[in-house]
Design a protein around this motif. Structure first.
Motif, PDB file in Angstrom:
ATOM      1  N   THR A 101       0.856  -1.185   0.000  1.00 37.10           N
ATOM      2  CA  THR A 101       0.000   0.000   0.000  1.00 37.10           C
ATOM      3  C   THR A 101       0.890   1.232   0.000  1.00 37.10           C
ATOM      4  OG1 THR A 101      -1.706  -1.150   1.246  1.00 37.10           O
ATOM      5  CG2 THR A 101      -1.773   1.253   1.276  1.00 37.10           C
ATOM      6  N   GLN A 102       0.519   2.224  -0.824  1.00 35.93           N
ATOM      7  CA  GLN A 102       1.233   3.495  -0.842  1.00 35.93           C
ATOM      8  C   GLN A 102       0.318   4.567  -0.265  1.00 35.93           C
ATOM      9  OE1 GLN A 102       2.121   4.313  -4.901  1.00 35.93           O
ATOM     10  NE2 GLN A 102       3.793   2.851  -5.020  1.00 35.93           N
ATOM     11  N   LYS A 103       0.897   5.426   0.498  1.00 36.36           N
ATOM     12  CA  LYS A 103       0.141   6.542   1.042  1.00 36.36           C
ATOM     13  C   LYS A 103       0.935   7.817   0.779  1.00 36.36           C
ATOM     14  CE  LYS A 103      -1.984   8.299   5.228  1.00 36.36           C
ATOM     15  NZ  LYS A 103      -2.153   8.145   6.663  1.00 36.36           N
ATOM     16  N   VAL A 104       0.258   8.841   0.228  1.00 33.94           N
ATOM     17  CA  VAL A 104       0.913  10.109  -0.084  1.00 33.94           C
ATOM     18  C   VAL A 104       0.281  11.192   0.778  1.00 33.94           C
ATOM     19  CG1 VAL A 104       1.386  11.826  -1.872  1.00 33.94           C
ATOM     20  CG2 VAL A 104       1.345   9.400  -2.468  1.00 33.94           C
ATOM     21  N   THR A 105       1.107  11.935   1.460  1.00 31.57           N
ATOM     22  CA  THR A 105       0.641  13.116   2.193  1.00 31.57           C
ATOM     23  C   THR A 105       1.499  14.289   1.751  1.00 31.57           C
ATOM     24  OG1 THR A 105       2.119  12.790   4.059  1.00 31.57           O
ATOM     25  CG2 THR A 105      -0.057  11.775   4.205  1.00 31.57           C
ATOM     26  N   GLY A 106       0.938  15.458   1.815  1.00 31.65           N
ATOM     27  CA  GLY A 106       1.718  16.623   1.412  1.00 31.65           C
ATOM     28  C   GLY A 106       0.960  17.915   1.590  1.00 31.65           C
ATOM     29  N   MET A 107       1.665  19.002   1.351  1.00 26.90           N
ATOM     30  CA  MET A 107       1.093  20.337   1.453  1.00 26.90           C
ATOM     31  C   MET A 107       1.717  21.189   0.352  1.00 26.90           C
ATOM     32  SD  MET A 107      -0.806  22.628   2.834  1.00 26.90           S
ATOM     33  CE  MET A 107      -1.345  22.079   4.434  1.00 26.90           C
ATOM     34  N   THR A 108       0.888  21.912  -0.361  1.00 27.50           N
ATOM     35  CA  THR A 108       1.351  22.857  -1.367  1.00 27.50           C
ATOM     36  C   THR A 108       0.863  24.244  -0.978  1.00 27.50           C
ATOM     37  OG1 THR A 108       1.291  21.183  -3.116  1.00 27.50           O
ATOM     38  CG2 THR A 108       1.275  23.478  -3.811  1.00 27.50           C
ATOM     39  N   LYS A 109       1.784  25.188  -0.966  1.00 26.60           N
ATOM     40  CA  LYS A 109       1.453  26.580  -0.678  1.00 26.60           C
ATOM     41  C   LYS A 109       1.714  27.394  -1.929  1.00 26.60           C
ATOM     42  CE  LYS A 109       2.647  26.243   4.196  1.00 26.60           C
ATOM     43  NZ  LYS A 109       3.419  26.797   5.301  1.00 26.60           N
ATOM     44  N   THR A 110       0.725  28.175  -2.354  1.00 25.40           N
ATOM     45  CA  THR A 110       0.888  28.998  -3.543  1.00 25.40           C
ATOM     46  C   THR A 110       0.648  30.462  -3.190  1.00 25.40           C
ATOM     47  OG1 THR A 110      -1.432  28.845  -4.221  1.00 25.40           O
ATOM     48  CG2 THR A 110       0.048  27.129  -5.023  1.00 25.40           C
ATOM     49  N   PHE A 111       1.237  31.336  -3.996  1.00 25.50           N
ATOM     50  CA  PHE A 111       0.966  32.760  -3.833  1.00 25.50           C
ATOM     51  C   PHE A 111       0.965  33.421  -5.200  1.00 25.50           C
ATOM     52  CE2 PHE A 111       5.535  32.842  -4.108  1.00 25.50           C
ATOM     53  CZ  PHE A 111       5.815  34.016  -4.770  1.00 25.50           C
ATOM     54  N   SER A 112       0.276  34.514  -5.279  1.00 23.01           N
ATOM     55  CA  SER A 112       0.226  35.328  -6.491  1.00 23.01           C
ATOM     56  C   SER A 112       0.204  36.785  -6.045  1.00 23.01           C
ATOM     57  CB  SER A 112      -1.025  34.995  -7.300  1.00 23.01           C
ATOM     58  OG  SER A 112      -1.128  35.836  -8.412  1.00 23.01           O
ATOM     59  N   THR A 113       1.123  37.576  -6.564  1.00 25.77           N
ATOM     60  CA  THR A 113       1.220  38.983  -6.193  1.00 25.77           C
ATOM     61  C   THR A 113       1.036  39.838  -7.441  1.00 25.77           C
ATOM     62  OG1 THR A 113       2.757  38.469  -4.416  1.00 25.77           O
ATOM     63  CG2 THR A 113       2.701  40.736  -5.157  1.00 25.77           C
ATOM     64  N   ASN A 114       0.237  40.881  -7.314  1.00 29.58           N
ATOM     65  CA  ASN A 114      -0.017  41.814  -8.406  1.00 29.58           C
ATOM     66  C   ASN A 114       0.349  43.200  -7.912  1.00 29.58           C
ATOM     67  OD1 ASN A 114      -1.007  43.406 -10.424  1.00 29.58           O
ATOM     68  ND2 ASN A 114      -3.123  42.757 -10.220  1.00 29.58           N
ATOM     69  N   GLN A 115       1.286  43.857  -8.580  1.00 25.81           N
ATOM     70  CA  GLN A 115       1.702  45.202  -8.206  1.00 25.81           C
ATOM     71  C   GLN A 115       1.545  46.134  -9.397  1.00 25.81           C
ATOM     72  OE1 GLN A 115       5.695  44.204  -7.061  1.00 25.81           O
ATOM     73  NE2 GLN A 115       5.160  44.108  -4.903  1.00 25.81           N
ATOM     74  N   ASN A 116       0.944  47.293  -9.161  1.00 29.78           N
ATOM     75  CA  ASN A 116       0.741  48.288 -10.208  1.00 29.78           C
ATOM     76  C   ASN A 116       1.173  49.653  -9.702  1.00 29.78           C
ATOM     77  OD1 ASN A 116      -0.648  46.460 -11.973  1.00 29.78           O
ATOM     78  ND2 ASN A 116      -2.408  46.653 -10.636  1.00 29.78           N
ATOM     79  N   LEU A 117       1.807  50.414 -10.566  1.00 30.13           N
ATOM     80  CA  LEU A 117       2.163  51.788 -10.273  1.00 30.13           C
ATOM     81  C   LEU A 117       1.933  52.587 -11.545  1.00 30.13           C
ATOM     82  CD1 LEU A 117       3.388  53.961  -8.423  1.00 30.13           C
ATOM     83  CD2 LEU A 117       5.625  53.318  -9.321  1.00 30.13           C
ATOM     84  N   GLY A 118       1.146  53.643 -11.462  1.00 28.31           N
ATOM     85  CA  GLY A 118       0.840  54.439 -12.649  1.00 28.31           C
ATOM     86  C   GLY A 118       0.815  55.920 -12.349  1.00 28.31           C
ATOM     87  N   ILE A 119       1.210  56.717 -13.328  1.00 24.88           N
ATOM     88  CA  ILE A 119       1.109  58.168 -13.233  1.00 24.88           C
ATOM     89  C   ILE A 119       0.464  58.685 -14.512  1.00 24.88           C
ATOM     90  CG2 ILE A 119       3.076  58.483 -11.678  1.00 24.88           C
ATOM     91  CD1 ILE A 119       4.740  59.277 -14.122  1.00 24.88           C
ATOM     92  N   ARG A 120      -0.211  59.808 -14.399  1.00 20.95           N
ATOM     93  CA  ARG A 120      -0.843  60.406 -15.569  1.00 20.95           C
ATOM     94  C   ARG A 120      -0.919  61.914 -15.354  1.00 20.95           C
ATOM     95  NH1 ARG A 120      -3.915  57.982 -12.258  1.00 20.95           N
ATOM     96  NH2 ARG A 120      -5.812  58.836 -11.379  1.00 20.95           N
ATOM     97  N   GLY A 121      -1.056  62.635 -16.443  1.00 20.25           N
ATOM     98  CA  GLY A 121      -1.143  64.083 -16.331  1.00 20.25           C
ATOM     99  C   GLY A 121      -1.591  64.692 -17.642  1.00 20.25           C
ATOM    100  N   GLY A 122      -1.889  65.977 -17.578  1.00 22.83           N
ATOM    101  CA  GLY A 122      -2.308  66.646 -18.796  1.00 22.83           C
ATOM    102  C   GLY A 122      -2.676  68.097 -18.572  1.00 22.83           C
ATOM    103  N   ILE A 123      -3.194  68.698 -19.633  1.00 20.53           N
ATOM    104  CA  ILE A 123      -3.581  70.095 -19.614  1.00 20.53           C
ATOM    105  C   ILE A 123      -4.861  70.275 -20.432  1.00 20.53           C
ATOM    106  CG2 ILE A 123      -2.093  70.616 -21.599  1.00 20.53           C
ATOM    107  CD1 ILE A 123      -1.652  73.411 -20.376  1.00 20.53           C
ATOM    108  N   ASP A 124      -5.745  71.133 -19.955  1.00 17.05           N
ATOM    109  CA  ASP A 124      -6.944  71.552 -20.682  1.00 17.05           C
ATOM    110  C   ASP A 124      -6.835  73.050 -20.929  1.00 17.05           C
ATOM    111  OD1 ASP A 124      -8.193  69.019 -20.463  1.00 17.05           O
ATOM    112  OD2 ASP A 124      -9.014  69.545 -18.497  1.00 17.05           O
ATOM    113  N   ILE A 125      -7.140  73.457 -22.137  1.00 17.64           N
ATOM    114  CA  ILE A 125      -7.172  74.879 -22.476  1.00 17.64           C
ATOM    115  C   ILE A 125      -8.556  75.190 -23.024  1.00 17.64           C
ATOM    116  CG2 ILE A 125      -6.155  76.731 -23.866  1.00 17.64           C
ATOM    117  CD1 ILE A 125      -3.610  74.943 -24.039  1.00 17.64           C
TER     118      ILE A 125
END
Length: 178
Positions: A101-125
Protein backbone atom coordinates in the motif's frame (compact mmCIF):
# COMPACT_ATOMS: atom_id res chain seq x y z
CA UNK A 1 -21.62 57.50 -5.39
CA UNK A 2 -20.63 59.86 -8.21
CA UNK A 3 -23.10 62.49 -7.03
CA UNK A 4 -21.64 62.43 -3.52
CA UNK A 5 -18.30 63.64 -4.91
CA UNK A 6 -19.75 66.85 -6.39
CA UNK A 7 -19.83 69.80 -3.96
CA UNK A 8 -23.31 71.35 -3.80
CA UNK A 9 -21.99 74.84 -4.51
CA UNK A 10 -20.49 73.61 -7.81
CA UNK A 11 -23.93 72.59 -9.18
CA UNK A 12 -25.65 75.16 -11.36
CA UNK A 13 -28.77 73.15 -12.23
CA UNK A 14 -30.22 69.61 -12.11
CA UNK A 15 -32.53 68.48 -14.90
CA UNK A 16 -34.75 65.42 -14.51
CA UNK A 17 -35.90 64.05 -17.87
CA UNK A 18 -38.77 61.63 -17.25
CA UNK A 19 -39.58 61.00 -20.93
CA UNK A 20 -36.27 60.88 -22.88
CA UNK A 21 -36.14 61.41 -26.63
CA UNK A 22 -35.97 58.54 -29.15
CA UNK A 23 -32.16 58.55 -29.16
CA UNK A 24 -32.22 56.89 -25.70
CA UNK A 25 -33.39 53.35 -25.03
CA UNK A 26 -37.16 53.26 -24.50
CA UNK A 27 -37.33 49.95 -22.60
CA UNK A 28 -36.48 51.34 -19.17
CA UNK A 29 -38.89 52.93 -16.76
CA UNK A 30 -36.35 55.35 -15.33
CA UNK A 31 -35.53 58.83 -16.53
CA UNK A 32 -32.30 60.73 -16.99
CA UNK A 33 -30.71 63.03 -14.42
CA UNK A 34 -28.57 65.75 -16.00
CA UNK A 35 -26.30 67.57 -13.54
CA UNK A 36 -25.05 70.89 -14.94
CA UNK A 37 -22.01 72.29 -13.15
CA UNK A 38 -21.09 75.94 -12.84
CA UNK A 39 -18.39 76.91 -15.35
CA UNK A 40 -14.93 77.63 -13.90
CA UNK A 41 -16.19 77.04 -10.39
CA UNK A 42 -13.13 75.10 -9.32
CA UNK A 43 -10.44 77.80 -9.62
CA UNK A 44 -7.18 77.17 -7.82
CA UNK A 45 -5.82 73.93 -6.44
CA UNK A 46 -8.07 70.87 -5.98
CA UNK A 47 -7.26 67.30 -5.16
CA UNK A 48 -8.37 63.93 -3.89
CA UNK A 49 -6.46 61.22 -1.99
CA UNK A 50 -7.68 57.64 -1.38
CA UNK A 51 -5.91 55.00 0.70
CA UNK A 52 -6.95 51.41 1.26
CA UNK A 53 -5.56 48.47 3.20
CA UNK A 54 -6.87 44.94 3.47
CA UNK A 55 -6.49 42.26 6.10
CA UNK A 56 -4.96 39.79 3.66
CA UNK A 57 -1.87 41.59 2.30
CA UNK A 58 -3.70 44.11 0.13
CA UNK A 59 -2.93 47.82 -0.13
CA UNK A 60 -3.75 50.57 -2.62
CA UNK A 61 -3.50 54.32 -2.92
CA UNK A 62 -4.39 56.91 -5.52
CA UNK A 63 -4.34 60.66 -5.71
CA UNK A 64 -5.42 63.27 -8.22
CA UNK A 65 -4.65 66.97 -8.24
CA UNK A 66 -5.62 69.80 -10.56
CA UNK A 67 -4.78 73.46 -10.75
CA UNK A 68 -7.06 75.80 -12.71
CA UNK A 69 -6.28 79.41 -13.46
CA UNK A 70 -8.75 81.19 -15.72
CA UNK A 71 -8.88 79.09 -18.93
CA UNK A 72 -5.95 76.75 -18.22
CA UNK A 73 -6.27 73.56 -16.17
CA UNK A 74 -3.28 71.37 -15.29
CA UNK A 75 -4.03 67.94 -13.84
CA UNK A 76 -2.21 64.83 -12.74
CA UNK A 77 -2.44 61.77 -10.61
CA UNK A 78 -0.91 58.51 -9.53
CA UNK A 79 -2.11 55.09 -8.45
CA UNK A 80 -0.48 52.22 -6.61
CA UNK A 81 -1.73 48.72 -5.77
CA UNK A 82 0.00 45.78 -4.09
CA UNK A 83 -2.18 42.68 -3.68
CA UNK A 84 -1.07 39.21 -2.60
CA UNK A 85 -3.26 36.09 -2.71
CA UNK A 86 -2.29 32.92 -0.83
CA UNK A 87 -3.65 29.38 -0.86
CA UNK A 88 -2.76 26.20 1.05
CA UNK A 89 -3.66 22.86 -0.52
CA UNK A 90 -3.42 19.65 1.52
CA UNK A 91 -2.87 16.25 -0.14
CA UNK A 92 -3.77 12.96 1.53
CA UNK A 93 -4.25 9.89 -0.70
CA UNK A 94 -3.86 6.14 -0.39
CA UNK A 95 -3.21 3.68 -3.21
CA UNK A 96 -3.87 -0.02 -2.63
CA UNK A 97 -1.64 -2.23 -4.74
CA UNK A 98 -1.42 -6.06 -4.67
CA UNK A 99 2.14 -6.11 -3.31
CA UNK A 100 1.91 -3.13 -0.90
CA UNK A 101 0.00 0.00 0.00
CA UNK A 102 1.23 3.50 -0.84
CA UNK A 103 0.14 6.54 1.04
CA UNK A 104 0.91 10.11 -0.08
CA UNK A 105 0.64 13.12 2.19
CA UNK A 106 1.72 16.62 1.41
CA UNK A 107 1.09 20.34 1.45
CA UNK A 108 1.35 22.86 -1.37
CA UNK A 109 1.45 26.58 -0.68
CA UNK A 110 0.89 29.00 -3.54
CA UNK A 111 0.97 32.76 -3.83
CA UNK A 112 0.23 35.33 -6.49
CA UNK A 113 1.22 38.98 -6.19
CA UNK A 114 -0.02 41.81 -8.41
CA UNK A 115 1.70 45.20 -8.21
CA UNK A 116 0.74 48.29 -10.21
CA UNK A 117 2.16 51.79 -10.27
CA UNK A 118 0.84 54.44 -12.65
CA UNK A 119 1.11 58.17 -13.23
CA UNK A 120 -0.84 60.41 -15.57
CA UNK A 121 -1.14 64.08 -16.33
CA UNK A 122 -2.31 66.65 -18.80
CA UNK A 123 -3.58 70.10 -19.61
CA UNK A 124 -6.94 71.55 -20.68
CA UNK A 125 -7.17 74.88 -22.48
CA UNK A 126 -10.61 76.49 -22.79
CA UNK A 127 -10.74 78.78 -25.84
CA UNK A 128 -14.39 79.74 -25.25
CA UNK A 129 -17.57 78.18 -23.83
CA UNK A 130 -17.83 75.59 -26.64
CA UNK A 131 -14.23 74.93 -27.71
CA UNK A 132 -11.33 73.50 -25.73
CA UNK A 133 -8.14 71.51 -26.25
CA UNK A 134 -7.02 68.67 -23.98
CA UNK A 135 -3.68 66.87 -23.99
CA UNK A 136 -2.97 64.01 -21.60
CA UNK A 137 -0.79 60.96 -21.17
CA UNK A 138 0.26 58.37 -18.70
CA UNK A 139 2.71 55.65 -17.81
CA UNK A 140 2.20 52.53 -15.73
CA UNK A 141 4.33 49.65 -14.56
CA UNK A 142 2.75 46.33 -13.71
CA UNK A 143 4.34 43.33 -12.07
CA UNK A 144 3.07 39.83 -11.41
CA UNK A 145 4.82 37.30 -9.20
CA UNK A 146 3.63 33.72 -8.86
CA UNK A 147 5.12 30.92 -6.88
CA UNK A 148 4.53 27.71 -5.02
CA UNK A 149 6.33 25.42 -2.65
CA UNK A 150 5.34 21.84 -2.06
CA UNK A 151 6.30 19.00 0.21
CA UNK A 152 5.21 15.43 -0.35
CA UNK A 153 5.93 12.23 1.52
CA UNK A 154 5.36 8.81 -0.06
CA UNK A 155 4.95 6.06 2.56
CA UNK A 156 5.17 2.29 2.06
CA UNK A 157 3.65 1.02 5.34
CA UNK A 158 4.41 -2.66 4.60
CA UNK A 159 8.08 -1.90 3.99
CA UNK A 160 8.41 0.78 6.74
CA UNK A 161 9.95 3.10 4.13
CA UNK A 162 9.21 6.66 3.06
CA UNK A 163 10.39 9.03 0.33
CA UNK A 164 10.34 12.82 0.88
CA UNK A 165 10.27 15.32 -1.98
CA UNK A 166 10.29 19.11 -1.93
CA UNK A 167 9.97 21.64 -4.70
CA UNK A 168 9.76 25.40 -5.27
CA UNK A 169 8.65 27.46 -8.25
CA UNK A 170 8.92 31.24 -8.65
CA UNK A 171 7.87 33.34 -11.65
CA UNK A 172 8.32 37.12 -12.05
CA UNK A 173 6.60 39.01 -14.89
CA UNK A 174 6.68 42.79 -15.19
CA UNK A 175 6.17 45.37 -17.90
CA UNK A 176 5.59 49.00 -18.72
CA UNK A 177 2.51 50.50 -20.36
CA UNK A 178 2.59 53.94 -21.95
Amino acid sequence: DALKQIPSDAIKQIEVITNPSARYEADGQAGIINVILKKEMLQGLNGNINLGIGTTEKANANATVSFRHKKINLFGGFEFADNTYRENIGINTSTFLPENTQKVTGMTKTFSTNQNLGIRGGIDIDFNDKNSLSLSGGFSRQGYDNGSSSRETLYYPNKDTSINTKGKLYQDISGDVI
